[in-house]
Design an enzyme around this catalytic site. Structure first.
Site, short mmCIF file in Angstrom:
data_model
loop_
_atom_site.label_atom_id
_atom_site.label_comp_id
_atom_site.label_asym_id
_atom_site.label_seq_id
_atom_site.Cartn_x
_atom_site.Cartn_y
_atom_site.Cartn_z
N MET A 25 0.83 -1.27 0.01
CA MET A 25 0.08 -0.08 0.04
C MET A 25 0.91 1.30 -0.12
O MET A 25 0.29 2.26 -0.17
CB MET A 25 -0.81 0.15 1.08
CG MET A 25 -0.23 0.09 2.39
SD MET A 25 -1.42 0.89 3.95
CE MET A 25 -1.08 2.36 3.91
N ASP A 136 -1.05 -6.76 11.72
CA ASP A 136 -0.06 -7.00 10.73
C ASP A 136 1.52 -7.37 11.20
O ASP A 136 2.36 -6.97 10.64
CB ASP A 136 0.11 -5.96 9.77
CG ASP A 136 0.63 -6.73 8.35
OD1 ASP A 136 1.00 -7.96 8.02
OD2 ASP A 136 1.27 -5.63 7.47
N LYS A 138 5.03 -8.93 11.87
CA LYS A 138 5.80 -9.58 11.32
C LYS A 138 7.43 -9.26 11.32
O LYS A 138 7.25 -7.84 11.61
CB LYS A 138 5.30 -9.83 9.88
CG LYS A 138 5.25 -8.46 8.99
CD LYS A 138 4.89 -8.69 7.49
CE LYS A 138 4.60 -7.28 6.73
NZ LYS A 138 4.05 -7.43 5.48
N ALA A 140 9.17 -7.76 9.29
CA ALA A 140 9.42 -6.48 8.46
C ALA A 140 8.88 -5.22 9.08
O ALA A 140 9.28 -4.16 8.72
CB ALA A 140 8.77 -6.79 6.94
N ASP A 153 4.60 0.34 11.41
CA ASP A 153 3.68 0.23 10.57
C ASP A 153 2.30 -0.41 10.91
O ASP A 153 1.94 -1.69 11.08
CB ASP A 153 4.39 -1.08 9.29
CG ASP A 153 3.58 -1.11 8.46
OD1 ASP A 153 2.45 -0.56 8.04
OD2 ASP A 153 3.94 -1.77 7.17
#
Length: 517
Positions: A25, A136, A138, A140, A153
Site C-alpha cells: 500500500m 500485521d 511480522k 518486516a 507500520d
C-alpha cells in the site's frame, strides 16, 4: 522525487530520494526536516494506484496514540502534496534483514536472546493493544534500534472495540503470520496479535515460519493444521516450545488470556534456561506426552476442517438449488400467465415438502379442478457427491395423475444438470419396490415416485441390475415437459367433474402420453 517538500502539521520535510522499504500500500523514503537537516525521518507515502487513500492517514492517528519505547513514534503527518506520515528513523532497519543473514550463515539466536526479544515485543504489544489491534505483526514491521526492538507500520490496525468483518484496504495482513480468525473475517482482538507474535518467535528460533505454500495453502494450514513443536525442530527447551505452542492455538480462547500472563510464562522460561536439562528418561516422557497432546489436537482440527468444508459445500448446494428452482418456477409462471382465466392462482412455499430431508423449494399452482406441484430439496453432502437436489413434478386432476421424479446432478459444473427420472414397476415382477438402504416409494398404477433421496440414488446406482423397478433418466427439457404438463393441466381442469366418481384413478405414464389402468 528528490528534494520534494511535504508539509505536515508541525513541520515540513524534504525527501532525500533514498528508498527504505515498501509494501502493498505504500513506500517509505528517507527524509529530513527542512528547518533542521540533522533530523532524519522515515516518510511513508501511499502508492499512486491505491484506491482508498482517504484511509491512509488513519494509520497516523492510530499509531500516534501509542507511547512506548518499543514502538516506532509518529512525528507528524499531512496531505500536502499528498498523504504522508513521518516516523522516527530507525537506522538499524527491520529485523527480517538479520533473519535472512542468519539463514544464510545458519547462525541462530540463543534461547536466552529469543526470550529477551520476546519480552520486549510483549511490552510493546501490550501498549499497542491499549489503543489498537496491530493485525500485521511480522519481522518486516519490527525495527532494530541498537539492542532495542520497535514495532511499527500500523497500516491495517483497527481501534480497540471496533468491529470489523471485512477486508481492509491493505488486505487481511501477511498470510504467513495471520491468526485463523483474521482470515475468516471474524472480529479480532489482542489474541490475534499474540498469534502473530507466536509465529514471529517461531521464526526467530527456527529461522523459518511453520507454514509454507501459496496464500490459500497457508491460510488453510493456519486454520486446520497443528504447527510443529518448536523444541522438536530446533534446540530449545520444552518450556519455550510449550509457550509458543499455546500462543499458536487455533482458538483465541485457548491462547494466553493476557499479555501479563504471557509475560509470566516467558519469565518462567528465562529462569529455567541456565538450569541443567532433566534426565533423559524424564525428557523423553515429557516429549512423548507433548506429542500425544499435539496428535489429539490435530485430530480435532481434522474433524473441524471436514465439518467446515461440508458446511461450505452445503451452502453452495443451497444456492444452486435456489438458482435452479428460480429458473424452473419462472417457466411455470410464464405458462400460467398465458392462461386468461381469472381463477388462476399461484403460491410459492419455502416449506419443505412432505418427507423432504433437507432445505427445499416448492411451487404449487391451482387452476380450477387441477393442481400442479414442483419441488426440489437439497441433498446433504453426506448422502451423495453426485446428486445436488431431488424432487418431483406432479399434476393432479379429478381424472388422473401425471408425475415424474427430478434429480439435479453435479455435472457439468458449475450449474449441474436437471434430470427427469422415470421409474416404473416392472410388469413381470409386479411387486412393490424395496431396497436395503431405506428408500421409500409411492406406487401409483405402475408409476413410482421417490419419497426420499435414497430411493433415487439406489435405483440410479443399480439401474442396470435386474429388479422390480425400471429406471430411466433424461435431461429435463423445461419448456417441452411443462408444455406437456400444462396440456394435461388445462384440459382436465376445465372439464366438469363426472357425476359418479371413477372406480379407479388413472395414472399418466410420464413423458409418453400413455395411460395405465
Amino acid at each position: 522525487m528528490s528534494d520534494e517538500l511535504y508539509q505536515g502539521q508541525k513541520a515540513s520535510f524534504i525527501l532525500s530520494g533514498q528508498r527504505l522499504g515498501g509494501g502493498g500500500m505504500a513506500t517509505v523514503h528517507l527524509a529530513r526536516r527542512s528547518d533542521d537537516p540533522t533530523v532524519l525521518v522515515a516518510l511513508k507515502t501511499p502508492l499512486d494506484d491505491l484506491d482508498e487513500k482517504h484511509l491512509f492517514l488513519r494509520e497516523a492517528e492510530a499509531a500516534s496514540r501509542v507511547k512506548h519505547p518499543n514502538v516506532v513514534r509518529v512525528l507528524d503527518w499531512g496531505d500536502d502534496p499528498k498523504p504522508f506520515i513521518a516516523f522516527e528513523y530507525v537506522p538499524g532497519g527491520s529485523i527480517d534483514r538479520e533473519i535472512r543473514q542468519r539463514q544464510q550463515a545458519n547462525t541462530r539466536w540463543t534461547e536466552s536472546e529469543v526470550v529477551a526479544m520476546a519480552l520486549q515485543l510483549v511490552d510493546a504489544l501490550e501498549a499497542v493493544n491499549q489503543q489498537v489491534i496491530h493485525r500485521d505483526l511480522k519481522p518486516a514491521n519490527i525495527f532494530v534500534d541498537e539492542q532495542r526492538l520497535k514495532i511499527g507500520d500500523f497500516g491495517i490496525a483497527k481501534y480497540v472495540g471496533e468491529i470489523t468483518r471485512s477486508e481492509s484496504f491493505k488486505g487481511w495482513g501477511s498470510s504467513a503470520y495471520q491468526a485463523p480468525e483474521s482470515s475468516m473475517l471474524e472480529s479480532v482482538d489482542a489474541r490475534a496479535d499474540q498469534y502473530s507474535l507466536g509465529i514471529v518467535l517461531f521464526e526467530f528460533t527456527a529461522l523459518r515460519v511453520p507454514f509454507n505454500g501459496s496464500r490459500e495453502d497457508v491460510v488453510r494450514q493456519h486454520r486446520y493444521e497443528r504447527p510443529p513443536r518448536l523444541n522438536e525442530v530446533t534446540d530449545v527447551s520444552v518450556a519455550l516450545g510449550g509457550v509458543v505452542a499455546k500462543m499458536l492455538e487455533k482458538k483465541a480462547n485457548d491462547r494466553f488470556a493476557s499479555w501479563a500472563e504471557l509475560r509470566r510464562a516467558l519469565g518462567e522460561v528465562r529462569t529455567r534456561i541456565p538450569v541443567e536439562q532433566p534426565a533423559l528418561g524424564l525428557a523423553t516422557l515429557a516429549r512423548e506426552a507433548a506429542q500425544q497432546v499435539e496428535v489429539a489436537k490435530q485430530r480435532t482440527l481434522d474433524v473441524q476442517r471436514v465439518a467446515d468444508e461440508r458446511r461450505a459445500q452445503l451452502q453452495d448446494r443451497r444456492e444452486l438449488v435456489a438458482f435452479t428452482a428460480k429458473n424452473l418456477f419462472a417457466q411455470v409462471r410464464l405458462h400460467l400467465d398465458s392462461l386468461s382465466n381469472a381463477s388462476t392462482s399461484i403460491t410459492v412455499s419455502e416449506e419443505p415438502p412432505e418427507n423432504a430431508i433437507a432445505d427445499a423449494r416448492a411451487i404449487e399452482a391451482r387452476f380450477l379442478n387441477a393442481t400442479m406441484r414442483i419441488s426440489l430439496a437439497v441433498v446433504p453432502v453426506t448422502e451423495s457427491d453426485e446428486a445436488i437436489a431431488w424432487g418431483s413434478i406432479e399434476v393432479r386432476t379429478h381424472k388422473r395423475i401425471w408425475l415424474g421424479n427430478l434429480l439435479l446432478v453435479a455435472q457439468p459444473l458449475p450449474y449441474g444438470t436437471l434430470q427427469l427420472v422415470e421409474m416404473e414397476r416392472e410388469p413381470i415382477v409386479r411387486r412393490d419396490p424395496e431396497d436395503n438402504v431405506g428408500g421409500r416409494y409411492e406406487v401409483i398404477g405402475d408409476i413410482i415416485r421417490a419419497q426420499n433421496v435414497n430411493a433415487l440414488l439406489y435405483r440410479r446406482k443399480n439401474k442396470g441390475a435386474l429388479s422390480a423397478v425400471q429406471y430411466k433418466e433424461r435431461g429435463f427439457d423445461g419448456s417441452g415437459v411443462l408444455e406437456e404438463c400444462f396440456e394435461v393441466f388445462v384440459k382436465d381442469a376445465a372439464a366438469e367433474r363426472a357425476p359418479v366418481p371413477v372406480a379407479r384413478e388413472e395414472a399418466y405414464d410420464f413423458g409418453r402420453g400413455r395411460r395405465r389402468r
